[in-house]
Design a protein around this motif. Sequence first.
Motif, short mmCIF file in Angstrom:
data_model
loop_
_atom_site.label_atom_id
_atom_site.label_comp_id
_atom_site.label_asym_id
_atom_site.label_seq_id
_atom_site.Cartn_x
_atom_site.Cartn_y
_atom_site.Cartn_z
N LEU A 64 0.76 -1.13 -0.04
CA LEU A 64 0.02 -0.08 -0.05
C LEU A 64 1.05 1.33 0.10
O LEU A 64 1.78 1.38 0.83
CB LEU A 64 -0.85 -0.01 1.09
N PHE A 65 0.62 2.23 -0.84
CA PHE A 65 1.48 3.46 -0.99
C PHE A 65 0.25 4.49 -0.72
O PHE A 65 -0.88 4.69 -0.95
CB PHE A 65 1.80 3.74 -2.46
N LEU A 66 0.70 5.38 0.44
CA LEU A 66 -0.01 6.28 0.84
C LEU A 66 0.27 7.75 0.53
O LEU A 66 1.64 7.96 0.65
CB LEU A 66 -0.29 6.30 2.41
N TYR A 67 -0.68 8.70 0.17
CA TYR A 67 0.08 9.96 -0.19
C TYR A 67 -0.91 11.00 0.70
O TYR A 67 -1.98 11.50 0.33
CB TYR A 67 -0.58 10.15 -1.45
N PRO A 68 -0.65 11.15 1.94
CA PRO A 68 -1.04 12.15 2.91
C PRO A 68 -1.61 13.60 2.44
O PRO A 68 -2.61 14.21 2.93
CB PRO A 68 -0.22 11.96 4.05
N GLU A 69 -0.73 14.16 1.40
CA GLU A 69 -1.00 15.43 1.07
C GLU A 69 -2.42 15.39 0.45
O GLU A 69 -3.11 16.24 0.45
CB GLU A 69 0.00 15.90 0.02
N HIS A 111 8.26 0.55 -9.79
CA HIS A 111 6.77 0.72 -9.81
C HIS A 111 6.39 2.35 -9.71
O HIS A 111 5.28 2.68 -10.38
CB HIS A 111 6.34 0.10 -8.35
N LEU A 112 7.23 3.23 -9.42
CA LEU A 112 6.84 4.76 -9.37
C LEU A 112 6.87 5.15 -10.74
O LEU A 112 6.31 5.82 -11.19
CB LEU A 112 8.03 5.35 -8.54
N VAL A 113 8.07 4.41 -11.60
CA VAL A 113 8.15 4.80 -12.83
C VAL A 113 6.64 4.54 -13.78
O VAL A 113 6.30 5.25 -14.51
CB VAL A 113 9.51 4.11 -13.65
N VAL A 114 6.36 3.49 -13.42
CA VAL A 114 5.16 2.94 -14.09
C VAL A 114 3.96 3.71 -13.79
O VAL A 114 3.06 4.10 -14.59
CB VAL A 114 4.92 1.47 -13.85
N MET A 115 3.64 4.11 -12.29
CA MET A 115 2.95 4.90 -12.01
C MET A 115 2.75 6.23 -12.09
O MET A 115 1.74 6.91 -12.60
CB MET A 115 2.69 4.52 -10.26
N ASN A 152 10.92 13.34 -8.08
CA ASN A 152 10.60 14.15 -6.84
C ASN A 152 10.12 13.49 -5.79
O ASN A 152 9.94 14.22 -4.65
CB ASN A 152 9.62 15.10 -7.37
N LEU A 153 10.00 12.16 -5.80
CA LEU A 153 9.17 11.47 -4.95
C LEU A 153 10.32 10.83 -3.70
O LEU A 153 11.35 10.29 -4.09
CB LEU A 153 8.34 10.16 -5.19
N GLU A 154 10.04 11.02 -2.52
CA GLU A 154 10.47 10.18 -1.37
C GLU A 154 9.70 9.24 -0.76
O GLU A 154 8.41 9.55 -0.75
CB GLU A 154 11.10 11.33 -0.48
N LEU A 155 10.21 8.08 -0.40
CA LEU A 155 9.48 7.26 0.42
C LEU A 155 9.87 7.08 1.87
O LEU A 155 10.92 7.01 2.13
CB LEU A 155 9.75 5.67 -0.18
N TYR A 156 8.81 6.70 2.66
CA TYR A 156 9.06 6.60 4.00
C TYR A 156 8.21 5.47 4.76
O TYR A 156 7.22 5.05 4.24
CB TYR A 156 8.78 7.88 4.92
N PHE A 157 8.76 4.71 5.64
CA PHE A 157 8.00 3.79 6.49
C PHE A 157 7.86 4.38 7.93
O PHE A 157 9.07 4.79 8.29
CB PHE A 157 8.27 2.40 6.28
N GLU A 158 6.82 4.16 8.41
CA GLU A 158 6.69 4.57 9.86
C GLU A 158 7.03 3.32 10.92
O GLU A 158 6.36 2.42 10.66
CB GLU A 158 5.20 4.92 10.27
N GLY A 159 7.92 3.62 11.58
CA GLY A 159 8.35 2.74 12.65
C GLY A 159 7.88 2.75 14.00
O GLY A 159 6.65 3.34 14.27
N GLN A 160 8.25 2.17 14.82
CA GLN A 160 7.58 2.16 16.34
C GLN A 160 8.14 3.51 16.85
O GLN A 160 8.88 4.46 16.44
CB GLN A 160 8.49 1.05 17.30
N LYS A 161 6.95 4.04 17.76
CA LYS A 161 7.25 5.48 18.21
C LYS A 161 7.24 6.35 17.44
O LYS A 161 7.74 7.51 17.38
CB LYS A 161 8.47 5.20 19.16
N GLU A 162 6.43 6.15 16.18
CA GLU A 162 6.28 7.24 15.13
C GLU A 162 7.57 7.76 14.56
O GLU A 162 7.66 8.80 14.07
CB GLU A 162 5.36 8.46 15.70
#
Length: 395
Positions: free
Chosen positions: A288-293, A312-316, A334-344
């Motif tokens: 799942l890719f999330l775009y909070p903006e 995948h980003l190139v295709v999308m 232009n895109l950066e990826l992050y994942f949320e670990g423990q304690k935010e």
Amino acid sequence: MTSPALQEDSDDGMDEFMEKFKTHKYKNAFNERNWEEEFDKVPMFMKKAPEEIDPVTHPDLACLQSIIHDDDRPPEERAKTLKDEGNDYFKEKNYKKAIISYTAGLKINCTSQDINTILLTNRAAAHFHLGNMRSALNDALAAKKIKPDHLKALIRGAQCCMELRNFTEAIQWCDAGLRAYPTDQKLQEVRAAADKQKRAAERDARKAKAKGKKERSERDALLAAIKERGIKLLQPKKPPKRGSDSEDEDGDSVAAMAELTLDGLSSQDATGARVYMDDQGSLHWPVLFLYPEHQQSDFISEFCESSCFINHLVVMFGQELPPWDMEMKYLPQNLELYFEGQKEILHHVDPKISLLEVLRHERYFVKAGTPSFIILVKDSSFYKQFLTGKKVRRL
């Protein structure tokens, strides 16, 4: 002996009475308009008995009912009368009242085995038509106990077992009946149907067993592959034991690798996809890719663990931008990826690395069976605002 004078008076009175018919019609006589209605008031000609018998409105019926339930008559006679009453209700398809009559007949406890057997088989038939298969089967069993070769009891018992999907018992009932009635067509038909259904049920059971064995084998292989890669599944939280104030260090209950299960892989319920292993031994994950903006998301049902995020980003975003990107800034570079670990804590992900590299990270836990990642546009105003006050670590 009547005196001649009285006889003469009587004859004169009768003559006078008969003379009235010549000039006055009988007021209560049947006519073409009301004869059916009037006939239906006579107990002998009634098509259907009233629900409630009121002595005022139906005096004849009340009288007959008192005769039927007369306790002074022999038990066999009273039981037979109640049997006939139940049969009348049965013919009217009033099965509930038929059951009441048959039950009342059985409560008399007459000594006639024939009457008691018929009462039981008839009550079994009424229960059968109401869908009370257990009660019907119990009555058939009771009738069979009194008369083991009673044909109707044997047939009804077999039919009840068929409805209850007890095909083996249905065959046993039929075999017992066919020993006494070898040519009975109904028993032969029910037995053939029971044998066919039994074979089908056994075949389905074998298929289900084989399928379950295969699924368990695949599940075990999948768990072994996940464990071998060092991927951690975030298990659902368990309520703390009573009297215990301790909590996990990270605030979540994470399964130890020795107790790794697929209980956390529940994304299939919501998305219809789940992790699987292909013939070459590679794992494919729903991601799942999330775009909070823009409060949007993308779902990739089969993200191969060896694939890189940039592919995948190139295709999308490489050819056609999404309609919600009005400023046309969601370009792969232009895109950066992050994942949320423990304690935010946010962990930055290099788009050029593979999914497996991220899943193996010591701080990454797969939640609900679906790895998820946050995508932001670098250096945008939302990007800066979103990261303000958050701890960011780079892989």
